[in-house]
Design an enzyme around this catalytic site. Structure first.
Site: not given
Ligand code: UDX
Length: 423
Positions: A35, A40, A148, A245, A248, A252, A255
């Site tokens: 990275d 990090k 994922l 389904l 709500g 968010g 992705c």
């Protein structure tokens, strides 16, 4: 090589990169993760994982001898023959993918002999072809999108529904497919553009299901139907099923909002107007704001009222606040003059939650509040409707933005209750 398993290099120690690295290390590969952010790498080298993902810290810990975290590209390239791009592709102000990190990967990789660059970062269709033109012939290119979902990423990696491998040259695809040998999942071999499209289409379709059911919920409210019953009745049709389904406050996360926008703009830039996705996005935006109307129906003017937001993360089992509906709601409520308090199991603060007081317990958050709004289905909130909570609140009003509670039980304790699309 560790045993007969090829050594792997991973660009990007973010969520996708670390899950990919930890899982392949657990499968016996030596994996070097590189990275560009020193903090990090330092954190990872002292044994900490910079975000919350169930089981990940333990998996990294258990595979330390096969995992290296580094800032150095040379160390990354020393042994590896297959390199994964797991850097992020955040949206630009116009909603398109910012590919600068991916292009840096291509530059940093250079042209090591007989290697493969595997794209896991979500990229617009056509990116692979563009990158292939920049790569030397010594480096193959394969698209291997990740599917994922946060909070269950290890399970999704180890037991995927399918593995998609798009390649320009079948031999490169074969080498990447071999990494997944022994997985109990169909391997879908495609062209590179198709693999890129599969990722965007899958997320676009799931987002469409959510916006569709949110609209059914909204109409159900208006006509006296109950969306839970509707979903049960629809979902038993094998062609439909019940997944994605749940109505709500809208989707968010890192992705869905981004990928829907990528797909819509990709279509637009290619001369095709993707009408359906425009509606999917608009419905999702409006869904967050409907909670404000529900609050006003019960409380009138929100000026001077106190509203407790219960759950801040975009879904449970994560501390991710990217595109979380709570951010939009908190700022709308503040604009209406309300005082906003909050509770979340993991989120302790966020720059976009300016002025929101985050309390350590649910009870602290709802004390003297005029309404409690459930935004994340944390299991702790299932016990919200107790006599103690009722007494603690100034007005016993619960707006259940995730349809988490049993309406009858909640009303029996003396609360006024509203869910999403429930009779
Ligand atoms: C998603 C995809 O599931 C994953 O395959 C992809 O790689 C990345 O995007 P993630 O963003 O982690 O994963 O979350 P997911 O569990 O799919 O939920 C996304 C959002 O949709 C959440 O805000 C969730 O609350 C919402 N959602 C999901 C609904 O509102 N209703 C549903 O029925 C399902």
């Amino acid at each position: 090589m560790t045993g007969n398993k090829p050594a792997l290099g991973v660009f990007g120690a973010g969520w996708v990169g670390l899950v990919t690295a930890a899982c392949f290390a657990d499968l016996g590969h030596g994996v070097v993760v590189r990275d560009v952010v020193p903090a990090k790498i330092e954190e990872l080298n002292t044994g900490r994982v910079p975000f919350h993902e169930p089981g990940l810290a333990e998996l990294i810990d258990g595979n330390r001898e096969r995992l290296t975290f580094t800032l150095s590209v040379d160390e990354l390239k020393a042994d590896a023959s297959i390199f994964f791009s797991c850097v992020d592709t955040p949206p630009t102000p116009s909603g398109e993918a910012n590919l600068s990190a991916v292009l840096s990967v291509v530059h940093d990789l250079g042209s090591p002999e007989d290697t493969i660059l595997v794209m896991k970062s979500t990229v617009p269709v056509g990116t692979g072809a563009r990158i292939r033109d920049q790569l030397s012939e010594r480096v193959g290119y394969v698209s291997n999108p990740e599917f994922l979902s946060e909070g269950r990423a290890l399970e999704d990696f180890m037991r995927p529904d399918r593995i998609v491998i798009g390649s320009f040259d079948e031999r490169h695809g074969d080498r990447v497919a071999a990494l997944y040998e022994g997985f109990d999942a169909p391997v879908v071999r495609t062209s590179v553009p198709s693999a890129e499209m599969i990722k965007l289409a899958a997320n676009g379709f799931l987002a469409t299901r959510i916006s569709f059911i949110n609209e059914i919920a909204n109409v159900s409210e208006a006509v006296g139907a109950d969306v839970d019953e509707v979903v049960e009745g629809m979902g038993l049709d094998k062609r439909i099923g019940t997944s994605y389904l749940r109505p709500g406050v809208g989707y968010g996360g890192s992705c869905f909002p981004k990928d829907v926008s990528f797909l819509k703009l990709l279509a637009g830039n290619s001369g095709y107007h993707f009408q359906l996705l425009s509606a999917v996005m608009e419905v999702n935006d409006l869904q967050k704001r409907r909670v404000i109307n529900k609050l006003k129906e019960h409380l009138g003017d929100l000026r001077g009222k106190t509203v407790a937001l219960l759950g801040l993360a975009f879904k449970p089992d994560t501390d991710d606040m990217r595109d979380a509906p709570s951010i939009v709601l908190a700022s709308r409520l503040q604009a209406e003059g309300a005082e906003v308090r909050a509770w979340d199991r993991l989120v302790r603060g966020h720059p976009e939650l300016n002025g929101v007081v985050i309390e350590p317990t649910i009870l602290d958050a709802i004390r003297d509040a005029d309404a409690a709004v459930i935004l994340t289905e944390w299991p702790e909130l299932e016990g919200l409707a107790s006599a103690e909570s009722r007494q603690a609140m100034r007005t016993p009003l619960i707006i259940d933005g995730r349809n988490l509670l049993d309406p009858q039980a909640v009303r029996a304790v003396g609360f006024v209750y509203e869910g999403i699309g429930r009779a």
